[in-house]
Write an enzyme that holds these catalytic residues in place. Structure first.
Site, short mmCIF file in Angstrom:
data_model
loop_
_atom_site.label_atom_id
_atom_site.label_comp_id
_atom_site.label_asym_id
_atom_site.label_seq_id
_atom_site.Cartn_x
_atom_site.Cartn_y
_atom_site.Cartn_z
CG HIS A 79 -1.85 -1.22 1.21
ND1 HIS A 79 -2.42 -1.73 2.36
CD2 HIS A 79 -2.27 -2.03 0.19
CE1 HIS A 79 -3.14 -2.80 2.05
NE2 HIS A 79 -3.06 -3.00 0.75
CG HIS A 238 -7.60 -3.00 -1.74
ND1 HIS A 238 -7.02 -1.98 -1.01
CD2 HIS A 238 -6.79 -4.08 -1.58
CE1 HIS A 238 -5.93 -2.43 -0.42
NE2 HIS A 238 -5.76 -3.71 -0.76
CG ASP A 242 -3.59 -4.88 -3.42
OD1 ASP A 242 -3.09 -4.11 -2.58
OD2 ASP A 242 -4.38 -5.80 -3.12
CG HIS A 265 -0.22 -8.80 -3.63
ND1 HIS A 265 -0.15 -7.46 -3.97
CD2 HIS A 265 -0.98 -8.85 -2.50
CE1 HIS A 265 -0.82 -6.75 -3.08
NE2 HIS A 265 -1.34 -7.56 -2.19
#
Length: 305
Positions: A79, A238, A242, A265
């Site tokens: 973040h 979000h 990411d 990720h």
């Protein structure tokens, strides 16, 4: 020309570590041109540096963790890395007195505020961009991520959660990047997780800092946070946040378009590694004439005040 950026002053904040549940102090320091983004653990003697590098990302199970050859790690960088990308910070030293960056509210917004508090300084050195020259795609089962040539930075992201609280209309987002739009539309989106997973992790002495204060928490039927969502499509937003942070693990802004389906990720990192490993897929470039800059990287103006 579009110049490299660093901070005007040293800034500091404290928060809680997601995994340890302990107090963490974060200090951001200005750095000279071409230093890059460097994470530094000051709780170790001597301190250990982790330059932003996709090859250093060796654990993406619960967060993005940088791990060196000796097995020393620094966790939950994603973040803060997204905030650096959002504000176009090329050079900074990030000091933390713990094995992890504080989770704060689970979004990038507190880090954006910290960077704005420091002020942004432009250096007299051209900013180096990674320009995508040809499509590169990574697949994992039904999940995939690809990056294509584009004069700017765009993210086209789709998630697929079969959950009563996540409307099907709110699972796709196309985002044309600029600092203003990142701050306004992306930075406040929080991470999310399921109560059963959090309870299990805490039983294993993990995620001890996890709470309603730093994530959207769901059970099998609904969102458990009293205040609900910050916006209807916060989940996919979000995931875009990411991805912005994951791609900035190169330490450089990208000129290209990311398209992704159910990516996270790990897949984002695999894609970045695949791009950088293919010399024909990308090139270094600078933008000498600001009038020719893609809107994504035009001078943010009042954002930097």
């Amino acid at each position: 020309m579009i110049r490299q950026r660093t901070l005007k002053s040293i800034v500091q904040m404290t928060g809680v570590g997601l995994h340890s549940g302990r107090k963490v102090t974060l200090t951001l320091r200005p750095a000279a041109a071409n230093t890059g983004v460097i994470y530094r653990r000051t709780d170790l003697n001597p301190p250990v540096d982790f330059p932003a590098d996709p090859e250093s990302v060796r654990d993406t199970m619960l967060c993005t963790a940088l791990v060196n050859d000796e097995g020393v790690r620094i966790s939950t960088v994603e973040h803060l890395n997204a905030a650096l990308a959002g504000m176009g910070i090329d050079n900074v030293v990030i000091e933390v007195d713990a094995p992890e960056i504080p989770i704060m509210d689970g979004s990038a917004s507190p880090f954006v505020y910290l960077l704005q508090s420091a002020g942004i300084e432009e250096l007299n050195t051209a900013k180096k961009f990674i320009r995508i020259k040809k499509p590169v795609r990574i697949e994992d089962g039904d999940k995939w991520a690809e990056i294509r040539p584009y004069n700017g930075f765009r993210l086209d992201f789709t998630i697929d959660f079969n959950h009563p609280a996540i409307e099907s209309d709110d699972q796709k987002l196309v985002f044309d990047f600029s600092s203003q739009s990142f701050i306004k539309d992306i930075s406040r989106a929080r991470t999310f997780g399921f109560m059963r997973d959090i309870e299990y992790l805490q039983s294993q002495n993990l995620c001890l800092g996890g709470s309603f204060d730093c994530a959207i928490v769901l059970d099998d039927y609904r969102i458990l946070n009293e205040d609900g969502l910050r916006f209807d499509n916060e989940f996919v937003t979000h995931k875009v946040l990411d991805a912005v942070g994951d791609l900035y693990m190169s330490g450089h802004s990208i000129l290209g378009e990311l398209r992704a389906y159910k990516s996270g990720h790990a897949l984002n990192n695999q894609l970045l590694r695949a791009v950088l490993a293919d010399q024909e897929a990308w090139e270094w470039t600078t933008i000498e004439d600001e009038q020719e800059s893609p809107v994504a990287f035009m001078q943010p103006g009042m954002v930097l005040a």
